[in-house]
Structures are given as C-alpha cells and as structure tokens.
Scaffold this active site. Structure first.
Site, PDB file in Angstrom:
ATOM      1  N   GLY A  43    -153.038  18.911 -49.719  1.00  0.00           N
ATOM      2  CA  GLY A  43    -152.769  17.481 -49.576  1.00  0.00           C
ATOM      3  C   GLY A  43    -153.730  16.830 -48.600  1.00  0.00           C
ATOM      4  O   GLY A  43    -153.353  15.963 -47.808  1.00  0.00           O
ATOM      5  N   LEU A  95    -150.118  21.488 -56.875  1.00  0.00           N
ATOM      6  CA  LEU A  95    -149.177  22.407 -56.231  1.00  0.00           C
ATOM      7  C   LEU A  95    -148.487  23.333 -57.227  1.00  0.00           C
ATOM      8  O   LEU A  95    -148.149  24.473 -56.902  1.00  0.00           O
ATOM      9  CB  LEU A  95    -148.110  21.621 -55.460  1.00  0.00           C
ATOM     10  N   LYS A 195    -136.995  19.509 -48.908  1.00  0.00           N
ATOM     11  CA  LYS A 195    -137.588  20.057 -47.693  1.00  0.00           C
ATOM     12  C   LYS A 195    -136.781  21.234 -47.148  1.00  0.00           C
ATOM     13  O   LYS A 195    -137.344  22.215 -46.655  1.00  0.00           O
ATOM     14  CB  LYS A 195    -137.721  18.974 -46.618  1.00  0.00           C
ATOM     15  N   PRO A 218    -141.530  17.478 -38.326  1.00  0.00           N
ATOM     16  CA  PRO A 218    -141.755  16.183 -37.674  1.00  0.00           C
ATOM     17  C   PRO A 218    -140.707  15.153 -38.057  1.00  0.00           C
ATOM     18  O   PRO A 218    -140.100  15.219 -39.132  1.00  0.00           O
ATOM     19  CB  PRO A 218    -143.135  15.773 -38.197  1.00  0.00           C
ATOM     20  N   LEU A 220    -140.139  10.717 -38.132  1.00  0.00           N
ATOM     21  CA  LEU A 220    -140.926   9.650 -38.762  1.00  0.00           C
ATOM     22  C   LEU A 220    -142.332   9.630 -38.179  1.00  0.00           C
ATOM     23  O   LEU A 220    -142.502   9.577 -36.964  1.00  0.00           O
ATOM     24  CB  LEU A 220    -140.256   8.295 -38.534  1.00  0.00           C
TER      25      LEU A 220
END
Length: 347
Positions: A43, A95, A195, A218, A220
């Site tokens: 990515g 992917l 996720k 992480p 935002l």
C-alpha cells in the site's frame, strides 16, 4: 491462497492476546557495513504508505513498494521520491494475489504491511469489500514473508482491533485489550471486524510458523498528505472545515509522521515484540472543534457532529518505553490544514 470467512476456524469472539517475548534477533536496521536493508511496503501509494516510503528512503533503505498500478498518475509522488535516490521500486500487486505479493517481497529482509481497505462509503458487501482484502491479504503477506525468509514483519493494525467490547477497562486500553468479534458483527462495524480478524490470524500464523511479527494499532491518523487523493481519516478535518454535520470525530489521534517513525522504530529495535498501541492525543470532540476554531476562526464549523470514542484513553506507554516520541497536537492540526489548502481541498 487462503480464503477468509466471517467465522474462521479457531477464532471465536476473543482473539488470543499476543504479547509474549519475541525470539532474540540482531538489530534489523543495518546490514554489514552499516548499509540499510531492502524492505517491502504494501500500500505504498496510500496516506500512511507514502509517508513511510518517504521516511525509509530518507534513512537510506531500499524499498519495494506495492501499488495497484505503478503507471497510475496517483503514484507520481512516489516516483518523484524514488527518482531522487534510485532506491524505490514499485510492484504491481493485489493483496488477494499471492504470487504478486510474493514477488514484491522476494529479495527483502523486512516487510511493512500497511495496505488495508478503509471504506469512505456505506459497505454493501462486507465480505468482498472489507473482510477478504484485509484478512486474506494479511495472510498472503505473512505467508509470503515466511517463505521468503523475512527477518521481521511489521503490520499496521488499528485501535479498531482494541477498543470495541461490551466490557470496557477501568483506567485505559493497553495491548492486552482486544475488540470482541461477535460484538463488532452485531454492530455491523465491518472495518473493526476486518482489522480484528486480520491481526489475530496473523498472530496465529506467526506463532505456528516461527515468524518474527510485530503489530501496531494506531488511532485516528491526521497530518499532511503526500498523495494526491483524499484519504478517509483526513475527511474528519475536511468535513469540520466545510461545516458538514456528518463529521465523525474520534477521541484518539496520532500524526501520520509519528506513526511512520514508530513503524521504523519497531522494525529496527531488536527488543520490539508483540502489539503496540500508537495514539498521541486523547480529547473530546468538542475540545478539538474549539481548538480548530481558535487556530482557524474563518471557517464555518458545524454546530452538530458525531463524537466517537470512549472516556477511557488509549495507552501508548509500551511504545514510548521503546523510545517513541510524538508531535504536539497543534503542529499536527496546522500541518494538516496547510496540506488541505495546498491541495485545493479547502479554501
């Protein structure tokens, strides 16, 4: 190719907490003679991927970057970075296409898996649009990494895999917290499902196959953009500055540059192991809006917006103990707005 389903074998509701010590490894940021190794960034053309490539190149790494189409104009910013030092090679890789992913990883010593779908629109087919690319894509990356003898894989997960659970912690979220899959599915939070599944299955594969894996979660991500297209997280500020009432504001925030510096840190530090939450600031939605009003009073901010998050903050103590530092929120907001102005997204 490994196929994913909404009910994968051996994964029910609560994933295994993976925070056990990693096997001893040498420092990964240098090769013999002090040269930086070759690493792959999936990515590479995205918001986080672009910054990660920029930082890696600036530190002397040779980078294999995966993109959907190397000839697409939206990847020109990557080519400009690479042309300045000749150390970036772009690979066409989907992917879901294992041979393509494996080809990009071949010849590398480290892998940063950044690519993952984050829809900006309503999801009509969660399996096809979100689950499969995230879960099967991640499994393709870890499998190809193992088969290519990669020394360490660093995966960008999300606090989406940490904070969604009916039973909330009393003081703060840490790396032992996992989102509850059944609860996420019930709420139809498909990004959170993707996720959580992707990270937990990656850990399952790593443990069974002896792969040196580190994950980062992480909150935002804000900050200036390098890529020409608008990313989903930047929409938070864009909608506020444009006065749109459907703006969603998350309580935890981190600068994209600080996140990418954390990724490099996790690759280079031999003692890094397990999961790491990466969140620099925790504040109410109303506090963020008032701060923006003070910095940029000319905009017509909405009087209604959606605050999403919990009173309980995210703890990045584990990452800070490894040496991570982050920018002041004001710097992140100022650089974000200036970037939006530069790209002509706001006036």
């Amino acid at each position: 190719m490994v196929e994913s389903t909404l009910e994968p074998a051996g994964l029910v509701g609560k994933p295994l907490p993976m925070d056990s010590p990693a096997p001893k490894v040498e420092a990964l940021g240098e090769k013999d003679g002090g040269r930086k190794p070759v690493v792959c960034v999936t990515g590479a053309g995205g918001y986080v991927g672009s910054w990660l490539v920029k930082i890696l190149l600036s530190e002397g790494y040779i980078v294999h970057g995966t993109v959907r189409d190397p000839d697409d104009k939206k990847n020109e910013h990557l080519k400009l970075q690479g042309n300045s030092c000749g150390k970036l090679q772009l690979f066409k890789a989907d992917l879901l296409n294992y041979p393509e992913m494996s080809a990009a990883i071949t010849g590398c010593e480290g892998v940063f898996h950044v690519a993952s779908p984050l829809p900006a629109h309503a999801v009509h087919d969660p399996q096809k649009e979100v689950i499969d690319p995230a879960v099967t894509g991640t499994l393709n990356v870890v499998k190809a990494s193992k088969e290519n003898g990669i020394r360490r894989v660093v995966i960008v997960s999300s606090v989406a895999a940490v904070v969604v659970s009916p039973s909330l912690p009393k003081d703060s979220y840490d790396e032992s917290c996992w989102s509850d899959l059944d609860h996420c599915k019930m709420m139809k939070k498909w990004y959170y499902v993707s996720k959580t599944m992707a990270e937990s299955l990656a850990w399952e594969y790593a443990e069974e196959n002896g792969l040196d894996l580190v994950t980062i979660c992480p909150s935002l991500v804000l900050g200036p953009m390098l890529q020409p297209t608008v990313n989903v997280s930047s929409l938070v500020l864009i909608k506020l500055l444009k006065g749109e009432k459907d703006a969603v504001i998350y309580s935890g925030m981190v600068d994209v540059r600080d996140l990418c510096e954390a990724l490099v840190l996790l690759f280079e530090k031999a003692e890094a192991s397990g999961r790491y939450i990466c969140s620099a600031h925790h504040l109410r939605a109303s506090v963020l809006v008032e701060k923006l009003k003070g910095m940029y009073p000319k905009y017509n901010y909405p009087d209604q917006y959606i605050g999403f998050g919990h009173e309980v903050p995210l703890s990045s103590k584990k990452l800070q103990n490894l040496g991570w530092r982050f920018r002041p929120l004001e710097e992140t907001l100022a650089d974000s707005v200036q970037s939006l102005l530069k790209h002509g997204i706001v006036e």
